[in-house]
Every structure is written in structure tokens, then in C-alpha cells.
Design a protein around this motif. Structure first.
Motif, PDB file in Angstrom:
ATOM      1  N   HIS A 220      38.186  39.449  35.752  1.00  0.00           N
ATOM      2  CA  HIS A 220      39.269  39.233  36.578  1.00  0.00           C
ATOM      3  C   HIS A 220      39.435  40.091  38.058  1.00  0.00           C
ATOM      4  O   HIS A 220      39.452  41.977  36.624  1.00  0.00           O
ATOM      5  N   LEU A 221      39.165  40.161  38.873  1.00  0.00           N
ATOM      6  CA  LEU A 221      39.251  41.068  39.851  1.00  0.00           C
ATOM      7  C   LEU A 221      40.698  42.008  40.149  1.00  0.00           C
ATOM      8  O   LEU A 221      40.857  42.606  40.965  1.00  0.00           O
ATOM      9  N   GLY A 222      42.091  41.091  39.154  1.00  0.00           N
ATOM     10  CA  GLY A 222      43.203  42.077  39.557  1.00  0.00           C
ATOM     11  C   GLY A 222      43.824  41.152  40.852  1.00  0.00           C
ATOM     12  O   GLY A 222      43.659  39.852  41.250  1.00  0.00           O
ATOM     13  N   ASP A 223      45.811  41.243  40.579  1.00  0.00           N
ATOM     14  CA  ASP A 223      46.324  40.485  41.185  1.00  0.00           C
ATOM     15  C   ASP A 223      46.648  39.721  40.676  1.00  0.00           C
ATOM     16  O   ASP A 223      46.319  37.798  40.967  1.00  0.00           O
ATOM     17  N   LEU A 224      47.065  39.653  39.635  1.00  0.00           N
ATOM     18  CA  LEU A 224      46.961  38.461  38.293  1.00  0.00           C
ATOM     19  C   LEU A 224      48.875  37.619  38.421  1.00  0.00           C
ATOM     20  O   LEU A 224      49.143  36.743  39.097  1.00  0.00           O
ATOM     21  N   LEU A 225      49.607  39.460  38.886  1.00  0.00           N
ATOM     22  CA  LEU A 225      51.009  39.323  39.176  1.00  0.00           C
ATOM     23  C   LEU A 225      51.422  39.321  41.175  1.00  0.00           C
ATOM     24  O   LEU A 225      50.562  39.331  41.366  1.00  0.00           O
ATOM     25  N   PHE A 226      52.433  39.129  40.909  1.00  0.00           N
ATOM     26  CA  PHE A 226      52.442  40.052  42.893  1.00  0.00           C
ATOM     27  C   PHE A 226      53.392  40.742  42.636  1.00  0.00           C
ATOM     28  O   PHE A 226      53.500  41.407  43.534  1.00  0.00           O
ATOM     29  N   GLY A 227      53.919  41.079  41.423  1.00  0.00           N
ATOM     30  CA  GLY A 227      54.725  42.567  41.843  1.00  0.00           C
ATOM     31  C   GLY A 227      56.259  43.011  41.891  1.00  0.00           C
ATOM     32  O   GLY A 227      56.807  43.687  42.480  1.00  0.00           O
ATOM     33  N   LEU A 228      56.807  41.184  41.741  1.00  0.00           N
ATOM     34  CA  LEU A 228      58.567  41.756  42.037  1.00  0.00           C
ATOM     35  C   LEU A 228      59.586  41.637  40.898  1.00  0.00           C
ATOM     36  O   LEU A 228      59.685  43.627  41.195  1.00  0.00           O
ATOM     37  N   LYS A 229      59.010  41.241  39.059  1.00  0.00           N
ATOM     38  CA  LYS A 229      59.668  42.279  38.091  1.00  0.00           C
ATOM     39  C   LYS A 229      58.687  42.333  37.041  1.00  0.00           C
ATOM     40  O   LYS A 229      58.059  41.200  37.030  1.00  0.00           O
ATOM     41  N   LYS A 243      46.634  32.417  26.094  1.00  0.00           N
ATOM     42  CA  LYS A 243      45.948  31.143  25.629  1.00  0.00           C
ATOM     43  C   LYS A 243      44.822  30.245  26.338  1.00  0.00           C
ATOM     44  O   LYS A 243      44.589  29.107  26.421  1.00  0.00           O
ATOM     45  N   SER A 244      44.483  31.262  27.660  1.00  0.00           N
ATOM     46  CA  SER A 244      43.108  30.343  28.214  1.00  0.00           C
ATOM     47  C   SER A 244      42.276  30.445  27.754  1.00  0.00           C
ATOM     48  O   SER A 244      41.626  29.473  27.974  1.00  0.00           O
ATOM     49  N   ARG A 245      41.847  30.894  25.943  1.00  0.00           N
ATOM     50  CA  ARG A 245      40.186  30.741  25.434  1.00  0.00           C
ATOM     51  C   ARG A 245      39.501  31.530  26.741  1.00  0.00           C
ATOM     52  O   ARG A 245      38.057  30.435  26.603  1.00  0.00           O
ATOM     53  N   LEU A 246      39.323  32.889  27.232  1.00  0.00           N
ATOM     54  CA  LEU A 246      38.285  32.744  27.557  1.00  0.00           C
ATOM     55  C   LEU A 246      38.438  34.604  27.745  1.00  0.00           C
ATOM     56  O   LEU A 246      39.417  35.082  27.379  1.00  0.00           O
ATOM     57  N   VAL A 247      37.588  35.105  27.023  1.00  0.00           N
ATOM     58  CA  VAL A 247      37.330  36.123  26.692  1.00  0.00           C
ATOM     59  C   VAL A 247      37.108  36.931  28.097  1.00  0.00           C
ATOM     60  O   VAL A 247      36.124  36.444  28.556  1.00  0.00           O
ATOM     61  N   SER A 248      37.601  37.780  28.503  1.00  0.00           N
ATOM     62  CA  SER A 248      37.969  38.408  30.082  1.00  0.00           C
ATOM     63  C   SER A 248      37.696  39.983  29.741  1.00  0.00           C
ATOM     64  O   SER A 248      38.652  40.513  29.298  1.00  0.00           O
ATOM     65  N   PHE A 249      36.989  40.331  31.185  1.00  0.00           N
ATOM     66  CA  PHE A 249      37.190  41.779  31.474  1.00  0.00           C
ATOM     67  C   PHE A 249      38.183  41.334  33.158  1.00  0.00           C
ATOM     68  O   PHE A 249      38.161  41.211  33.964  1.00  0.00           O
ATOM     69  N   TYR A 250      39.422  42.523  32.396  1.00  0.00           N
ATOM     70  CA  TYR A 250      40.542  42.806  33.341  1.00  0.00           C
ATOM     71  C   TYR A 250      40.623  44.019  34.136  1.00  0.00           C
ATOM     72  O   TYR A 250      40.622  45.597  33.118  1.00  0.00           O
ATOM     73  N   ILE A 251      40.333  44.024  36.028  1.00  0.00           N
ATOM     74  CA  ILE A 251      40.684  45.272  36.579  1.00  0.00           C
ATOM     75  C   ILE A 251      42.073  44.954  37.254  1.00  0.00           C
ATOM     76  O   ILE A 251      42.156  43.854  37.783  1.00  0.00           O
ATOM     77  N   PRO A 252      42.490  46.319  37.252  1.00  0.00           N
ATOM     78  CA  PRO A 252      44.009  46.304  38.014  1.00  0.00           C
ATOM     79  C   PRO A 252      43.836  45.897  39.480  1.00  0.00           C
ATOM     80  O   PRO A 252      43.405  46.496  40.210  1.00  0.00           O
TER      81      PRO A 252
END
Length: 782
Positions: A220-229, A243-252
Motif C-alpha cells: 500500500h503506497l499511502g494515503d490511507l487516511l484523509f488527515g482530519l482527526k 480484518k482484511s486478511r491481507l498481509v501488506s507492506f504499508y508506506i505513508p
């Protein structure tokens, strides 16, 4: 020449050779799960108004955002702040039993704050996503979701075969801008997974599709959130991805890492003046149905007019929330011919990343936005050093680098590729340009970095381009919300001052669930890593670089291992899917059949005498009747393979049959179970030998001279019915006694005289004894 003469001459030759040099110790490289060096020092975050929920505490790695991807039988590293007594893998989908991990070497860091422990995954662990459970010595436990991905058994030495990985990016789940414009290219009647909003439903749908595609790795290349709170958004995001059942590498991405400052209410006179000056930009409709761009423009105008009174103190640093929730940033690992590098491109000080949030929650909407000046990428000196080291490591080992980053260091594709960082407090934000990469020009956002002033010709993005131009490989990013692909050959210009030295490809991936751009649609991209060190970039769907999301799904209703499985596909091409089902253990196995009786291939069926088993079938979903609109459908029926008999094992050792009830098998040169057969004439689908938790795939095995102890041979048919037979490797079979030639009539054993000849044999033996005595006395003869 007689045998004795040859033996003596061999002894003399060996004695004359110099002693072999000592064998250098073998040192292994980093293991999956190893904590990046920069993440081992716990640097306290800057003081901020909102407390950070430190979810990651005693178990530092592997964690949900920095998992361990391993084959069965391999080791990975567990980093903790205290010692643990045991560790287990828990099935992420709840199907099957936990699997105990074998502990290995445990090494404390020099300062004693962290301990690294190697653990081994049992050789028969099936391919699946797993949670990691760590039991501490004080009796408490930690369960880290989706921390380990087991790929099954390696296909060969080094497992350098082709494998697939998927990339998704830019969900921005609270961003209402997706409601403006076209988003999904998919049937309107598609699964909504219990969600009311299309972007949340598509997020869950993409998780579902990726589970069916079953890639080895998800990024996942980032921007999971919107950044409000940040507090609320990170908590909600974690609940969803865990709960996704996906093992993932995340970067912000930038939305994940804004540094939010408090908004101080202005004086009434200033507010009145601000509203008055921005009245021309006020939304025409005040019933909350206004176009999102109008709302954004109005708030931006208001922000600019009130800039001197907006900032007071740091409320929340999103990047610190990221580390506390998902784990470390800037990490890398190698697999086969590839070196994967995960880079945080939204770096810099919290003042450079400053933002503030103005929004109203009404009618189930968050009307507002994180107001930010500098949302382009930048890299610190430490970030650039990390990339340089990893690219050099890839070069030394002959691996192709694949760099993942949220932002593209080439900057914008228009005449102004780079934009200056704007100071704190800020000038009005620019909404008439898009920022891909920022640099410190007139304002130095980090006076402590000793970097000095940057420019459009020399900044952190350009420096990263120089590194990439030398290394070649691939750079994969998001941020722009649309697909793109650019290939550069040696000699081509990458920048005004940079020429390509090795082939380099840039790839952009479309948004998964946010606003789209220039005809893009919600989706994700699937890559195949070839054994030759290149990526196959061929599109899965013709005309679309990314796979348009929302077009295939599986409905499985199989309580107790019986029921219907319906496969839907609206893409214009057939899709090969891996369909998992959780079934109770049944010695006869299960079959998944179409209406015409055609059996679906069973690709995974771990053995279990009791409890549940996770069967995985390979299914070819037919193409849609009308592309992206009317899906094709394949109806299947799952049920126990009643009356099916398991295979019969037939084993030979060095060509001699081994009886099924034999307790011990003399250590052979070769074991062969290829004569095993299925009494129902079904195909044998999987077979292996197992010795001391080491798997030897296939029906033939050469144990080697040092092998000993119990071993197992297991074989299954295409319904998942297993037969397992166990024996013990005993001592080698005694060779038949040599045939003694008839005597010469002397009435005694004349073997020595017959073999060597009395005179020559004695002379050679005497010569050998003299030679050894001379070596022992240092050549003095005394």
C-alpha cells in the motif's frame, strides 16, 4: 596394480598434501521481520496536544505494517522489548489450528533495550496469512494481526521462480471528494459488504478481490487516511485493515503524515472581514449539497485571510501516529532477483508538514479538508542515505531494485516540476497547482539539517533521481490518482542534468477509493516478478494498466463443507482465482464441481486429522457477458468426496520393497515412492517426505549418510485425501561378505601374499612407515 598398492600410494599422496585452510564462518544476512536500524532507537515524538495511542509496544517487529514474508521451513526475526516464552501463528481467517514456532538464537542489543529472537516456521505450514501471538514470561500475551505471510513450501533451491505482488494506494477514506465525478468502472449491482458509502464498500471489495488473486505480497503506497482527526482515523483504519486478511507492506502518504496545528478562534472583526472578502467564493448552495471544489475554495480563501491567527500549538503529528499504529518507515528486503525498498517520501519536520483541519460533520459527511501548504514529497539526508545504501546492496548482489514511494521524484509533468516549501505560518495555500515534490528555497524548513538552500535543479527529488539513474530498476508511486508508465533507456535524459545509465521504469497506480483524475477509475495493479529480474507490466485487462475494482467476487455458502459456490466476473477477460473454503476434516476429502461435473483443481489441502481445514481451489471465472456491467457466472457445488479412497503407498529402498508394517528401513542411498497409486484411479496431486521437520517434495528422496530417525512419506489425491506412512531410518545395510578366492594349497589364508606379492607389499609398507615417522620428528629422523 594390486588394491593394497593403490591404497598405500593414496595414503602417501594425502600425507604429502598441505593442510586445508580453516573454513570461514558463514554469516547470514537479515531475516524477514528484522527491524530497520533507524527504528531500533526509540526517539520520543515532539510534544503534542493529543496523546498518541502506542499500540506497538513490546512486540516491535514483525507488525501489521512491517510483516515477515517467509516460506514454510524458513526463519524470521522477532524483535521485542522483553523476553518471551513461546510464539505461535494464528490463522487470520480463523480456519485451522494454531502453529507453534520453533525458537532459535536470541540476542539482546548492546544497550539491552531490544532483543532479537529467530523463530522457525514448521515445514508443513500451509500458504496463508497469519496473526503472530507472543506469550511473555510473565504470563501475558500479545497478538499482532497479519504480521506473517507464509508462502507455503519453496518450489526449489532459492525459490527463484516467478511470483506476483499487488499494489494499491490512495483510499483517503474520509475524503468526500470521491462523490464528484466518475469513480468505479464496475456493475452497479456488486457487493457492498455491509457498507453504506461507495468508497468504503470498494475498499472492502478490493480486499476481497486481492484474497482471490492471492499474490505473494501486497503493498500500500499511502494515503490511507484523509488527515482530519488522526486519533479517530488511525483507530478506524486499523480496525479495517486488521480484518482484511491481507498481509501488506504499508508506506505513508502525505494525508497520513500531516502535522496538525490548533486553530485559534479569531476576533469577530477579523472573521467578519475574512467572510466579507471571500463572499465571492462562498458556495451558492448552503444546504450541504454544494460542489466540493466550491467548499474547498471558500475555506482556502478564509484560511489565507486569517493566516496570522490560525496556528498556536501542535495538536497531532500524523507520522508519529503512523509509527505507533503500523510500525517503522523506510525498510527493505530481498527476494530472488529483486530488492524491494519501501520509502517514506513525505518526510521533513512537522513544521514543513503543517496543516490544520476545518470541517463540519453533518448529514453523515465530513465537509472540510486538511488545509496544507506542502503536500509534495521530500527526503531528509537520512532518507537519501538509506536509499543509497539499499541500492548499493542491490547492485552488489546483482538484484533489480524496486522502490516504492508515495510521491514521484520527477515532480510534476508540467513546466514547474518542483514547488518551494512555504513557511510556517503559511501563505495562502495554492489550489491552482498540484504539488508532486517540494524543496527548501527561500524558507529553510529544517535549519538543523545543514543542507542549505535547494532549487528546482538540485533538491532531494533530483538527488534521488541521480541514484535511480545509476541503479536502474523500477519506481512505483501513487499520489496522482491515475495510472501512468514511463520507460527510460540508457542515454536518455531523466532530468536536465541527469542521463540514464541503466534501464529505469516509473509506474503510477490509480486511486483505490478516492477522487479520480483524467478518466482514471478505482482499482489496483498486479505485477509479476520474473526469474530474470524484470517485472511483467502487461495489463491484466486490455486497455487498463490497473485492474478496475468491483468486477469479480465469489459467494460461498458452505456450512459443514456442503453448499454452493458462485463465481461472478464482469471483466472482459477470464480470471484465474484461488477460492478458499473452510471445511471440517474428512478422510475422503472434498470436491468442488460445476453443473456438468467438471472438477475444480485443488491447489492446497493441508493435512488435519480433526478440526477444520483450509482448502483452496483454482477456479477460472468466465468473462463478463457485458464488460464492466453484466457479469458472467459460474455455479459450483462443494461436498465431501463420498466413497473416495486415499492413495496406497508403495515404497522401495535401493530397489527393495519396504513392507508397510516394517518398523525400520536400513539407511538407503535412494527411497522411491513413485509406485504409489490411487485405488480409484484419481490423480496424485501432492507428495513429500518429511524428516525432522524438513520437507523433501516429490516421490523420490536420497537421505544422505547422516540421516537418521523417524521419517514420513505423505501423499494425497485430487480430493485432499491423505495417506501418511512412517518408518525409521536404521543403520546402513551390511554389505555382502567379499568372495574369498580358493587357496593355493598352503593350508592357510594366503590372501596377503596373493593380493600384494610378499616382497613389494612389505617394501611399500616399510616406506610408508618411514615417511610418517620422518614427518612426525620434523624431518630429523630422531
Amino acid at each position: 596394480m594390486s588394491p593394497l598398492v593403490l591404497t598405500v600410494l593414496s595414503i602417501l599422496a594425502l600425507a604429502a598434501q598441505p593442510a586445508a585452510p580453516p573454513v570461514a564462518p558463514v554469516t547470514g544476512g537479515p531475516l524477514p521481520g528484522d527491524l530497520p536500524v533507524a527504528a531500533r532507537a526509540q526517539v520520543p515524538p515532539a510534544r503534542q496536544e493529543q496523546p498518541i495511542a502506542a499500540r506497538i509496544r513490546h512486540l516491535r517487529s514483525p507488525v501489521i505494517g512491517h510483516p515477515a514474508v517467509v516460506h514454510a521451513g524458513e526463519r524470521f526475526a522477532v524483535w521485542t522489548t522483553r523476553r518471551f516464552s513461546s510464539a505461535r501463528l494464528l490463522p487470520a481467517d480463523g480456519c485451522g489450528a494454531p502453529i507453534a514456532l520453533a525458537p532459535g538464537v536470541s540476542t539482546p542489543e548492546a544497550d539491552g533495550r531490544l532483543t532479537r529472537t529467530e523463530v522457525r516456521v514448521p515445514a508443513t505450514t500451509p500458504r496463508a496469512p497469519w496473526h503472530l501471538e507472543v506469550n511473555w514470561e510473565d504470563g501475558t500475551r500479545t497478538e499482532e494481526p497479519l504480521a506473517v505471510r507464509v508462502l507455503g513450501r519453496p518450489t526449489g533451491p532459492g525459490d527463484d521462480g516467478a511470483f506476483r505482488f499487488a499494489v494499491m494506494t490512495d483510499h483517503q477514506l474520509l475524503d468526500p471528494s470521491w462523490e464528484v465525478g466518475d469513480t468505479a468502472q464496475a456493475p452497479p449491482k456488486r457487493p457492498w459488504h455491509g457498507e453504506k458509502k461507495a468508497n468504503l464498500a470498494m475498499t472492502e471489495q478490493i480486499f476481497h478481490e486481492l484474497r482471490l488473486l492471492d499474490p505473494d505480497m501486497v503493498v500500500h503506497l499511502g494515503d490511507l487516511l484523509f488527515g482530519l482527526k488522526f486519533g479517530e482515523e488511525y483507530e478506524a483504519m486499523f480496525r479495517r485493515v486488521s480484518k482484511s486478511r491481507l498481509v501488506s507492506f504499508y508506506i505513508p502518504g502525505n494525508h497520513d503524515a500531516y502535522a496538525t496545528y490548533s486553530v485559534r478562534l479569531p476576533e469577530l472583526s477579523a472573521l467578519s472581514l475574512g467572510v466579507l472578502s471571500c463572499r465571492s467564493k462562498m458556495p451558492k448552495d448552503l444546504d450541504f449539497t454544494a460542489n466540493w471544489y466550491e467548499i474547498f475554495t471558500f475555506l482556502s480563501c478564509l484560511y489565507g485571510d486569517l493566516k496570522d491567527q490560525l496556528f498556536d500549538n501542535l495538536v497531532a503529528d500524523g507520522l508519529e501516529h503512523w509509527k505507533a499504529t503500523l510500525g517503522p518507515v523506510n525498510h527493505a528486503h530481498a527476494r530472488g532477483r529483486f530488492h524491494f525498498i519501501f520509502l517514506n517520501t513525505y518526510g521533513g519536520t512537522n513544521k514543513r508538514r503543517h496543516s490544520f483541519s476545518v470541517y463540519v460533520k453533518m448529514f453523515d459527511r465530513h465537509l472540510g479538508a486538511p488545509m496544507v501548504d506542502n503536500y509534495g514529497g521530500t527526503l531528509s539526508e537520512a532518507d537519501l542515505a538509506f536509499v543509497a545504501d539499499e541500492l548499493e546492496l542491490a547492485r552488489r548482489h546483482g538484484r533489480t531494485p524496486v522502490v516504492f514511494g508515495h510521491h514521484d521524484p520527477r515532480g510534476n509533468t508540467d513546466a514547474a516540476p518542483y514547488h518551494q516549501n512555504e513557511p510556517f505560518p503559511t501563505d495562502p495555500i495554492g489550489i491552482n497547482h498540484f504539488e508532486e515534490w517540494n524543496f527548501d528555497g527561500e524558507w529553510d524548513s529544517d535549519p538543523d539539517d545543514a543542507r542549505g538552500r535547494e532549487s528546482a535543479l538540485d533538491n532531494s527529488g533530483v538527488r534521488l533521481l541521480r541514484l535511480l539513474a545509476r541503479s536502474g530498476g523500477y519506481y512505483i508511486s501513487g499520489h496522482l490518482h491515475k495510472d501512468g508508465e514511463w520507460r527510460y533507456a540508457p542515454g536518455e535524459a531523466l532530468h536536465k542534468t541527469i542521463k540514464i545509465e541503466r534501464p529505469l521504469t516509473f509506474v503510477k497506480v490509480t486511486t483505490a477509493a478516492s477522487s479520480t483524475k483524467d478518466g482514471s477509475r478505482w482499482g489496483y495493479r498486479l505485477f509479476t516478478a520474473r526469474p530474470d529480474g524484470t517485472l511483467d507490466l502487461s495489463p491484466t485487462v486490455p486497455g487498463r494498466k490497473s485492474i478496475p475494482a468491483g468486477n469479480f467476487w465469489v459467494d460461498a455458502r458452505v456450512p459443514d463443507g456442503r453448499g454452493e459456490v458462485r463465481v461472478h466476473n464482469a471483466l472482459p477477460v477470464p480470471m484465474e482465482l484461488h477460492v478458499p473454503v473452510c471445511v471440517p476434516a474428512d478422510p475422503a476429502g472434498y470436491r468442488l464441481k460445476s453443473g456438468t461435473g467438471e472438477r475444480q483443481a485443488l491447489v492446497a489441502a493441508p493435512f488435519a486429522a480433526e478440526g477444520d481445514r483450509r482448502f483452496v481451489y483454482r477456479v477460472l471465472a468466465p468473462p463478463g457477458i457485458t464488460a464492466f456491467s453484466a457479469p458472467g457466472r459460474l455455479d459450483l457445488v462443494l461436498g465431501p468426496a463420498e466413497g473416495n479412497r486415499p492413495p496406497v503407498v508403495r515404497l522401495t529402498a535401493d530397489g527393495r520393497a519396504v513392507e508397510p508394517d516394517a518398523q525400520e528401513v536400513p539407511l538407503p542411498r535412494a527411497l522411491d515412492a513413485s509406485g504409489s497409486a490411487d485405488p480409484d484411479q484419481d490423480a496424485l496431486a501432492e507428495a513429500h517426505f518429511l524428516l525432522a521437520d524438513e520437507v523433501f517434495p516429490g516421490t523420490r528422496w536420497e537421505p544422505g549418510r547422516n540421516a537418521k530417525g523417524p521419517f514420513l512419506f505423505a501423499v494425497r489425491d485430487d480430493a485432499g485425501a491423505w495417506t501418511r506412512a512412517t518408518w525409521t531410518l536404521g543403520p546402513p545395510r551390511r554389505p555382502d561378505p567379499p568372495r574369498v578366492p580358493p587357496g593355493r594349497g598352503c593350508g592357510c589364508n594366503c590372501t596377503f601374499a596373493t593380493t600384494a606379492g610378499s616382497g613389494l607389499g612389505l617394501a611399500l609398507i616399510g616406506l610408508a612407515l618411514w615417511f610418517f615417522r620422518r614427518r612426525a620428528t620434523g624431518g630429523t629422523g630422531r
